[in-house]
Scaffold this active site. Structure first.
Site, PDB file in Angstrom:
ATOM      1  N   TYR A   1      11.245  -7.540  -1.998  1.00 15.50           N
ATOM      2  CA  TYR A   1      10.487  -6.301  -1.784  1.00 15.50           C
ATOM      3  C   TYR A   1      11.414  -5.092  -1.842  1.00 15.50           C
ATOM      4  CZ  TYR A   1       6.957  -9.404   0.352  1.00 15.50           C
ATOM      5  OH  TYR A   1       6.047 -10.389   0.596  1.00 15.50           O
TER       6      TYR A   1
ATOM      7  N   ARG B   1       7.146  -5.191   7.244  1.00 16.19           N
ATOM      8  CA  ARG B   1       6.823  -4.136   8.207  1.00 16.19           C
ATOM      9  C   ARG B   1       7.400  -4.468   9.584  1.00 16.19           C
ATOM     10  NH1 ARG B   1       1.138  -4.106   8.866  1.00 16.19           N
ATOM     11  NH2 ARG B   1       1.081  -6.069   7.755  1.00 16.19           N
TER      12      ARG B   1
ATOM     13  N   ASP C   1      -0.939  -6.946   1.735  1.00 14.63           N
ATOM     14  CA  ASP C   1      -1.804  -6.067   2.519  1.00 14.63           C
ATOM     15  C   ASP C   1      -2.289  -4.901   1.665  1.00 14.63           C
ATOM     16  OD1 ASP C   1      -1.534  -7.527   4.878  1.00 14.63           O
ATOM     17  OD2 ASP C   1       0.311  -6.500   5.432  1.00 14.63           O
TER      18      ASP C   1
ATOM     19  N   ASP D   1       3.064   0.516   9.798  1.00 12.45           N
ATOM     20  CA  ASP D   1       3.178   1.264   8.548  1.00 12.45           C
ATOM     21  C   ASP D   1       2.490   2.618   8.706  1.00 12.45           C
ATOM     22  OD1 ASP D   1       0.396   1.236   7.559  1.00 12.45           O
ATOM     23  OD2 ASP D   1       0.681  -0.911   7.291  1.00 12.45           O
TER      24      ASP D   1
END
Length: 308
Positions: A68, A173, A40, A82
């Site tokens: 991540y 997320r 993203d 987010d």
């Protein structure tokens, strides 16, 4: 001969994955460029890009696990999950540090996750974040994801950071939001950086915005060194046969690693990867065919890599 290979890119915050692909396409003056596993605009880190014939193997790289590093804030809920989104609610968080760590660790394993409405996933051909900007919120069905490992958890007041290893298709997320919901206060991702995709690490990635076309070319990983499927080597005279999509028989083989029936294998002519093929026999059965002098079909080409 046109370039082919895999390029590891360190994507900055802001551009879409498609934007990064366009930069590579223009700098290298190439048409066939694609990526494996979208990041993203909010996220940074490792983006795996395929160039030339390597665009045809990207689908296999999308199946790798991802790692991540994420930082999230408890008690804050946004529409995008987010910090770039609109704040929808703020709640107090009364959990202790030990309870927060326990909640984070409780997600290791397989669970059903709801994808965020604001993401790079496509719905009827359009990116969800584009639809969200138009005020159209699309709710995708829940999907089963796996969290393989969570480590390096750091809790500082309402800010929590950790490193997580996930199955493909996992939204970190959404994981943050789920942890927040478990604690009764919600959560929003502040930072998200992809560190690894399968064997590829962000430490080996390049900044395409500052690198020259020559440097990008030098950083290409050959297709022959990318996949981990079993390898088969064929005789020189069988190369044209493969390039024409003809099935390979026992007499075409020079050497091979172990494979099972229905496995995808890499077919090499010398050091050149000429195709991916589907095994129609087990490798252990080839010795039997040789003894019985039965020159039967062993491999069916799936993807043939001709010169561009």
């Amino acid at each position: 001969m046109s370039l082919s290979g895999i390029l590891l890119v360190d994507k900055p915050k802001g551009p879409t994955s498609h934007d990064v692909v366009e930069v590579v396409r223009k700098k290298m003056n190439l048409r066939r460029v694609g990526h494996a596993g979208t990041l993203d605009p909010f996220a940074t880190g490792l983006l795996v890009i395929g160039i030339g014939n390597a665009t045809r193997i990207l689908e296999y790289l999308m199946q790798h696990r991802k790692v991540y590093r994420v930082k999230m804030k408890l008690g804050l809920i946004t529409d995008t999950f987010d910090i770039t989104g609109r704040v929808e609610e703020e709640r107090p968080c009364i959990a202790t540090k030990e309870e927060i760590i326990q909640a984070v660790n409780s997600f290791v394993g397989t669970y059903v996750q709801i994808p965020p409405a604001y993401s790079a996933k496509k719905y009827k051909g359009e990116r969800l974040y584009e639809l969200a900007r138009q005020g159209k919120i699309i709710r995708l069905p829940p999907r089963q994801v796996t969290i393989y490992k969570i480590e390096d958890i750091v809790v500082e007041d309402l800010t929590v950071s950790f490193i997580v290893e996930t199955s493909p298709g996992t939204y970190v997320r959404s994981l943050c939001m789920d942890i927040g919901y478990k604690l009764g206060c919600g959560a929003t991702a502040l930072e998200l950086r992809r560190l690894r995709v399968g064997p590829f690490q962000v430490e080996h990635a390049v900044d395409v915005y500052t690198a020259s076309a020559e440097e990008l070319s030098k950083r290409l990983i050959p297709m022959s060194k990318v996949l981990d499927f079993p390898k088969v080597w064929i005789k020189n005279e069988a190369r044209e046969k493969v390039l024409n999509g003809v099935k390979l028989q026992v007499d075409d083989l020079l050497n091979y690693e172990h494979f099972e029936k229905e496995d995808v294998v890499q077919v090499f002519s010398g050091e050149e990867l000429v195709c991916l093929a589907r095994a129609e026999r087990r490798s252990n059965f080839i010795e039997t065919l040789l003894r019985q002098q039965r020159n039967e079909i062993v491999l069916k080409p799936l993807k043939v890599f001709k010169e561009n």
